[in-house]
Scaffold this motif. Structure first.
Motif, PDB file in Angstrom:
ATOM      1  N   ARG A 119      78.318  32.394  61.439  1.00 17.39           N
ATOM      2  CA  ARG A 119      78.174  32.335  59.989  1.00 17.39           C
ATOM      3  C   ARG A 119      76.743  31.892  59.662  1.00 17.39           C
ATOM      4  O   ARG A 119      76.186  31.025  60.344  1.00 17.39           O
ATOM      5  CB  ARG A 119      79.152  31.328  59.377  1.00 17.39           C
ATOM      6  CG  ARG A 119      80.621  31.707  59.495  1.00 17.39           C
ATOM      7  CD  ARG A 119      81.057  32.636  58.377  1.00 17.39           C
ATOM      8  NE  ARG A 119      82.511  32.813  58.355  1.00 17.39           N
ATOM      9  CZ  ARG A 119      83.333  32.144  57.547  1.00 17.39           C
ATOM     10  NH1 ARG A 119      82.844  31.238  56.712  1.00 17.39           N
ATOM     11  NH2 ARG A 119      84.631  32.373  57.591  1.00 17.39           N
ATOM     12  N   SER A 120      76.176  32.468  58.621  1.00 17.49           N
ATOM     13  CA  SER A 120      74.843  32.060  58.189  1.00 17.49           C
ATOM     14  C   SER A 120      74.951  31.036  57.065  1.00 17.49           C
ATOM     15  O   SER A 120      76.006  30.882  56.441  1.00 17.49           O
ATOM     16  CB  SER A 120      74.040  33.268  57.710  1.00 17.49           C
ATOM     17  OG  SER A 120      74.674  33.853  56.579  1.00 17.49           O
ATOM     18  N   PHE A 121      73.854  30.362  56.806  1.00 19.18           N
ATOM     19  CA  PHE A 121      73.774  29.407  55.701  1.00 19.18           C
ATOM     20  C   PHE A 121      72.359  29.481  55.133  1.00 19.18           C
ATOM     21  O   PHE A 121      71.388  29.468  55.903  1.00 19.18           O
ATOM     22  CB  PHE A 121      74.074  27.983  56.192  1.00 19.18           C
ATOM     23  CG  PHE A 121      74.110  26.957  55.097  1.00 19.18           C
ATOM     24  CD1 PHE A 121      75.157  26.931  54.185  1.00 19.18           C
ATOM     25  CD2 PHE A 121      73.097  26.018  54.977  1.00 19.18           C
ATOM     26  CE1 PHE A 121      75.196  25.975  53.167  1.00 19.18           C
ATOM     27  CE2 PHE A 121      73.122  25.056  53.970  1.00 19.18           C
ATOM     28  CZ  PHE A 121      74.181  25.045  53.058  1.00 19.18           C
ATOM     29  N   PRO A 122      72.203  29.570  53.810  1.00 17.70           N
ATOM     30  CA  PRO A 122      70.857  29.725  53.248  1.00 17.70           C
ATOM     31  C   PRO A 122      69.969  28.519  53.550  1.00 17.70           C
ATOM     32  O   PRO A 122      70.439  27.382  53.637  1.00 17.70           O
ATOM     33  CB  PRO A 122      71.125  29.833  51.738  1.00 17.70           C
ATOM     34  CG  PRO A 122      72.567  30.185  51.602  1.00 17.70           C
ATOM     35  CD  PRO A 122      73.254  29.563  52.785  1.00 17.70           C
ATOM     36  N   GLU A 123      68.697  28.788  53.725  1.00 16.21           N
ATOM     37  CA  GLU A 123      67.728  27.690  53.824  1.00 16.21           C
ATOM     38  C   GLU A 123      67.754  26.884  52.527  1.00 16.21           C
ATOM     39  O   GLU A 123      67.942  27.435  51.432  1.00 16.21           O
ATOM     40  CB  GLU A 123      66.325  28.248  54.063  1.00 16.21           C
ATOM     41  CG  GLU A 123      66.146  28.966  55.396  1.00 16.21           C
ATOM     42  CD  GLU A 123      65.873  28.017  56.545  1.00 16.21           C
ATOM     43  OE1 GLU A 123      65.782  26.786  56.297  1.00 16.21           O
ATOM     44  OE2 GLU A 123      65.755  28.498  57.692  1.00 16.21           O
ATOM     45  N   THR A 124      67.561  25.560  52.650  1.00 14.69           N
ATOM     46  CA  THR A 124      67.627  24.687  51.477  1.00 14.69           C
ATOM     47  C   THR A 124      66.362  23.835  51.367  1.00 14.69           C
ATOM     48  O   THR A 124      66.395  22.624  51.592  1.00 14.69           O
ATOM     49  CB  THR A 124      68.858  23.769  51.561  1.00 14.69           C
ATOM     50  OG1 THR A 124      68.777  22.998  52.777  1.00 14.69           O
ATOM     51  CG2 THR A 124      70.151  24.568  51.562  1.00 14.69           C
TER      52      THR A 124
END
Length: 774
Positions: free
Chosen positions: A368-373
Motif C-alpha cells: 500500500r502507498s501513502f502520500p508524502e506529508t
C-alpha cells in the motif's frame, strides 16, 4: 415544521433591503447562507463540534487518513437567477506553523462545476475565503457539493452566496445575529421547561448522573454535543474504561456504570467494543430522561446565585432550545456551564496534562502507498515510540503548556501532524522497507483531553488528603487509580521542545487500589452557584488529585451520587449543600441501594427490581468463585499470613475470590492459612489451586489440626478433585482448637500457587460441658 431549505427560500424572497451590523458590514437580505453541517448528505466528511467555543460553529472535516473522502452534498434554492459571489469559511490548518504544503485542499462544486478557487489553501485562522462568482440559471434547485482533494482534514464551516462582493462578518461568536437572520431562525429559542435536573455532557459522568436521577424519580434532560454517548469511552475516542467500581463504603455505587461501560481489551479498542448503540439504548429506556444528542450548550441565564436555564443549539440545524430546571449538572469535562454561570473555578497555569489522539494501523496482503506529508512533523523512526500491536496509545499526547480551551483545535491539529509524520516515516522514510503493506485504519479526530477547568466546591480535594487517607464524613466515591500525572517525555521532545507529542505517566502509587480512597460528596457541587452539581474531571480537586479522580469509571460513580442527591434536593426543595448539612443520612441510604432501584417520582416508594446485581464486597465484585457460596469455613489468600515475595494473579481461571497468589523458588516464601473451630467434629481440610505446567510437582504443605501435624507434597501440575479443592486429610478437632495450613517454596522446582483453604465438617459431635467451659 418547515425544513431548513424552505425557510431559506422564504427568507431569500422577502423584499430586498440592507442592514448594518456592529461590524459595520452591510449584508444583503438576499444572501443565502448554507451551513456545512446542515448538508443533506455528509458523504465521508465528519461533523466536528469540538471547537465551537473557539471559532463559533460546527464544521465538516475531510478526515480520510490520506485518501480523499466522498463528497458532502446538498441542494440550495436561490430566490432568483443571476450572479452570486461565493464566500467559504475555512482555513489552511497547517499555515500557523508555516508548514510546507496545504493538506486540507477541497473544492466547492455548484451544479457539477467546481469553482475556480481551491479552498483550504490560505489563512492560518478561520476566515471567509473568496471563491469568486457563480451564475445561477432559472433551474431549481441547485446542487452544491464539497469535494475533498487530499483526505488530510480539509475543513468547511459555511458557504455564503451573496449579491454583494463584501465578505460577511468573520466573528467567532456563536450564532451571531447575522447568521440567525440568514438561517431564518427564531429570535427566541424554543422553551424546554420544568426539568428537575438538566445534565450537560454525555460522557460517563453525564450518563450516570442522568440515569441515577431518573431512576430516583427526577425528570431529566441529558444534553450531548456529539451523535454518540460515552465521551472518551465512545467509539470516537476509544479510551478503555479504567477505575475500580463497586467497593469501599458504598459497594452499590458503580452498578449503573457497569451496565453501560465498555469491555475493551486494548486502548484504543475497536469500534465494536465501545457499543455506542448499547449506551444510547440504556439511556433511552429511562422514561424520565429526554435525550438531546447533537446539541451544544453555549449560554446560561442566572438569577443571583442560581442557574435558571441553559441554552443549546442543534449542531445540524442550528435550532435553539432553552432548558429550564431546578438543578443542573456540569459534566462537560471543561466546567463550561459553571464558567458561564460565574461559578468559582481554577486551572493550573502550566504543566497541565494534555490531549491525546490515538490511532491504529494494519497490514494488507499487498503493498500500500501513502502520500508524502511535508507539512507534518519532520520525523524519523527514532523520533517516536514504535506503535506496537498496530496502535498508537494514550501517550500520543500534547498541549501540556498550551491553552486547552482557547486553542484546543491547535492541540488536536498538532497531534494529527505528529501521527501523519510518524506514519510517513514508516511508509516513506527509514521505516519503508519494513512497512510496505502498512496502512492507516483509524485516527481519532475527536481529542481526548485530560485537564482544563476545575469547578470549586465546599471541599477542594488535595493529593495530601488522598495519601493521608483523610477521613471525610461524606467520602463516597472510591478512587482506586494511582495519582497519575502526564508530562512530555524528554526522550522524544528534542525536536519539538515547545510542544512534545509523546508523554510519560508519573505514578504516585500511594492510593489504596483495592478499597479505594473515598472522594467527598462536597467535591460534587459548586460553592457559589447554589443549584449546580458537577461530575467528571471538572470536580473540585487540585491538579495533583485530578491524577487519580479523572478516569472514566470513577467519573461515572460521581454521576451516580449526583443523581441520587438531586432527587433529594427535589424532594426537600433544597440545595446540594443542604443535602450534606441536613439530609446526609437520607443520601447515605440511597447510596446503599442497588443501581436498578427506582421510583416513579421523588415522593413515591422505592422498588428493588428482580435481576438487581448481587452486592459486591468492600473490595469490589468477586471475579472468581464467591467464598460466600461455598460450604464450610473458607479462608481466602487475602486473609492468609504471608512472608517473602508473593505475586497476585488472576490469569488462571477457576480461582476463589478476587484472585490468587504465587511465588517462585528464588527466595524463601511461605503462606499460612489459620482459623479456629467452634464446633467439635471430624473435618476435611482442603486446599484450592489450579494446575499449570509452570507449577511445581512437589509443593510441601503442612497441616496442623486436632493436635496432629501432617506434611504432604502436592503435584500442582495436575488437576484437583473436586475442583478447585484438593483434600489434605481428615482430622478430629475439639471446639476452640486451631487449624493451620502452611505452604512454602523450599526446595521446589517451579512456582507455588496459593488460593484458598476450605474446612468442611465430615462428622459433627456434640459439645461436652467441659469443652463448653474451656
Amino acid at each position: 415544521m418547515l425544513d431548513r431549505y424552505t425557510i431559506t427560500k422564504i427568507l431569500a424572497t422577502v423584499t430586498t433591503f440592507s442592514l448594518t451590523f456592529l461590524s459595520l458590514t452591510v449584508v444583503s437580505a438576499q444572501d443565502i447562507l448554507v451551513e456545512a453541517e446542515s448538508f443533506e448528505e455528509h458523504g465521508g466528511w465528519k461533523l466536528d463540534t469540538q471547537f465551537i467555543r473557539e471559532m463559533g460553529s460546527p464544521y465538516l472535516l475531510a478526515h480520510g487518513l490520506g485518501r480523499p473522502v466522498n463528497d458532502a452534498t446538498t441542494t440550495v434554492e436561490f430566490p432568483e437567477a443571476g450572479e452570486y459571489h461565493v464566500w467559504v469559511r475555512t482555513k489552511d490548518w497547517v499555515a500557523r506553523w508555516n508548514a510546507e504544503g496545504q493538506p486540507g485542499r477541497f473544492q466547492v462544486v455548484v451544479d457539477g462545476q467546481p469553482l475556480g478557487e481551491t479552498f483550504g489553501t490560505n489563512g492560518a485562522e478561520w476566515f471567509w475565503q473568496d471563491g469568486g462568482t457563480v451564475t445561477v440559471s432559472d433551474e431549481q434547485p441547485v446542487k452544491v457539493a464539497l469535494h475533498d482533494l487530499t483526505g488530510f482534514d480539509g475543513r468547511c464551516d459555511a458557504i455564503l452566496f451573496s449579491k454583494s462582493n463584501t465578505p460577511p462578518p468573520n466573528t467567532s461568536d456563536i450564532l451571531p445575529t447575522w447568521r440567525r437572520q440568514r438561517l431564518g431562525l427564531k429570535e427566541q429559542p424554543t422553551e424546554k421547561p420544568d426539568y428537575d435536573l438538566v445534565v450537560i455532557g454525555g460522557g460517563y459522568a453525564g450518563m450516570a448522573s442522568a440515569i441515577s436521577a431518573a431512576r430516583m424519580g427526577c425528570k431529566v434532560a441529558l444534553i450531548q454535543d456529539r451523535p454518540v454517548l460515552g465521551g472518551n469511552g465512545s467509539s470516537e475516542i476509544r479510551v478503555w474504561a479504567m477505575g475500580n467500581i463497586r467497593r469501599g463504603k458504598y459497594t452499590r455505587i458503580g452498578e449503573i456504570v457497569e451496565e453501560f461501560c465498555d469491555r475493551a481489551t486494548k486502548s484504543p479498542g475497536t469500534y465494536e467494543e465501545f457499543e455506542d448503540a448499547k449506551k444510547e439504548r440504556i439511556v433511552r429506556a429511562e422514561k424520565n430522561i429526554d435525550l438531546f444528542l447533537n446539541h451544544h450548550a453555549y449560554q446560561v441565564d442566572t438569577e443571583g446565585d442560581m442557574l435558571r436555564s441553559v441554552s443549546a443549539f442543534n449542531t445540524k440545524t442550528s435550532e435553539q432550545l432553552k432548558f429550564s430546571g431546578r438543578l443542573f449538572a456540569d459534566c462537560t469535562g471543561h466546567g463550561t456551564i459553571g464558567y458561564l454561570a460565574k461559578a468559582d473555578w481554577d486551572m493550573t497555569p502550566d504543566g497541565r496534562m494534555g490531549m491525546s489522539n490515538m490511532w491504529a494501523w494494519d497490514e494488507a496482503e499487498e503493498p500500500r502507498s501513502f502520500p508524502e506529508t511535508p507539512w507534518a512533523l519532520d520525523l524519523e523512526m527514532a523520533d517516536f515510540p514504535y506503535p506496537r500491536d498496530h496502535h498508537g496509545q494514550w501517550f500520543w499526547e500534547s498541549g501540556f503548556d498550551k491553552d486547552p480551551l482557547g486553542d484546543a483545535e491547535g492541540i488536536r491539529d498538532w497531534n494529527l501532524r505528529a501521527v501523519y509524520g510518524a506514519f510517513n516515516a514508516m511508509k516513506n522514510r527509514d521505516g519503508a522497507a519494513d512497512h510496505k503493506t502498512a496502512y492507516l485504519t483509524w485516527i481519532a479526530y475527536i481529542g481526548g483531553p485530560r485537564e482544563s477547568r476545575r469547578l470549586l466546591g465546599d471541599v477542594v480535594l488535595t493529593k495530601e488528603d488522598i495519601i493521608a487517607k483523610r477521613d471525610f464524613k461524606d467520602g463516597c466515591v472510591p478512587s482506586t487509580w494511582s495519582i497519575d500525572l502526564h508530562y512530555g517525555k524528554e526522550e522524544y521532545a528534542k525536536k519539538f521542545p515547545d510542544n512534545p507529542f509523546i508523554s510519560i505517566a508519573v505514578h504516585d502509587k500511594r492510593v489504596d487500589r483495592s478499597y479505594g480512597y473515598p472522594v467527598p460528596y462536597r467535591c460534587f457541587y459548586s460553592r457559589n452557584i447554589d443549584n449546580l452539581f458537577m461530575a467528571g474531571r471538572n470536580i473540585s480537586v487540585t491538579h495533583e488529585a485530578l491524577g487519580t479522580t479523572r478516569v472514566m469509571k470513577t467519573c461515572g460513580m460521581m454521576g451516580e451520587v449526583v443523581g441520587k442527591a438531586a432527587s433529594l434536593c427535589v424532594l426537600h426543595n433544597t440545595s446540594p449543600r443542604d443535602i450534606y448539612e441536613n439530609y446526609w443520612s437520607e443520601l447515605d441510604g440511597l447510596l446503599k441501594l442497588p443501581g436498578k432501584a427506582y421510583r416513579e417520582s421523588v415522593s413515591e416508594r422505592i422498588v428493588i427490581p428482580e435481576g438487581s446485581m448481587k452486592q459486591a464486597t468492600d473490595v469490589g465484585k468477586v471475579p472468581g468463585i464467591d467464598p460466600g457460596s461455598l460450604v464450610g469455613i473458607v479462608i481466602d489468600d487475602v486473609d492468609a499470613e504471608m512472608e517473602g515475595r508473593w505475586f497476585e494473579g488472576v490469569g488462571i481461571q477457576g480461582f476463589v475470590g478476587l484472585g490468587y497468589r504465587f511465588t517462585k523458588a528464588d527466595k524463601p516464601a511461605s503462606m499460612v492459612f489459620r482459623t479456629k473451630i467452634e464446633e467439635p467434629g471430624r473435618y476435611d481440610v482442603r486446599l484450592a489451586y489450579q494446575p499449570h505446567a509452570s507449577h511445581s510437582d512437589r509443593v510441601p504443605v503442612v497441616i496442623q489440626a486436632g493436635g496432629q501435624t501432617l506434611k504432604v507434597w502436592l503435584n500442582m501440575k495436575k488437576a484437583t478433585k473436586p475442583e478447585p479443592f484438593q483434600s489434605l486429610g481428615e482430622f478430629d478437632v475439639r471446639a476452640g482448637e486451631p487449624i493451620s495450613v502452611t505452604l512454602a517454596n523450599e526446595g521446589v522446582k517451579g512456582s507455588v500457587y496459593a488460593d484458598a483453604v476450605q474446612i468442611v465438617v465430615v462428622d459433627a459431635k456434640e459439645n461436652t460441658s467441659q469443652e463448653q467451659g474451656n
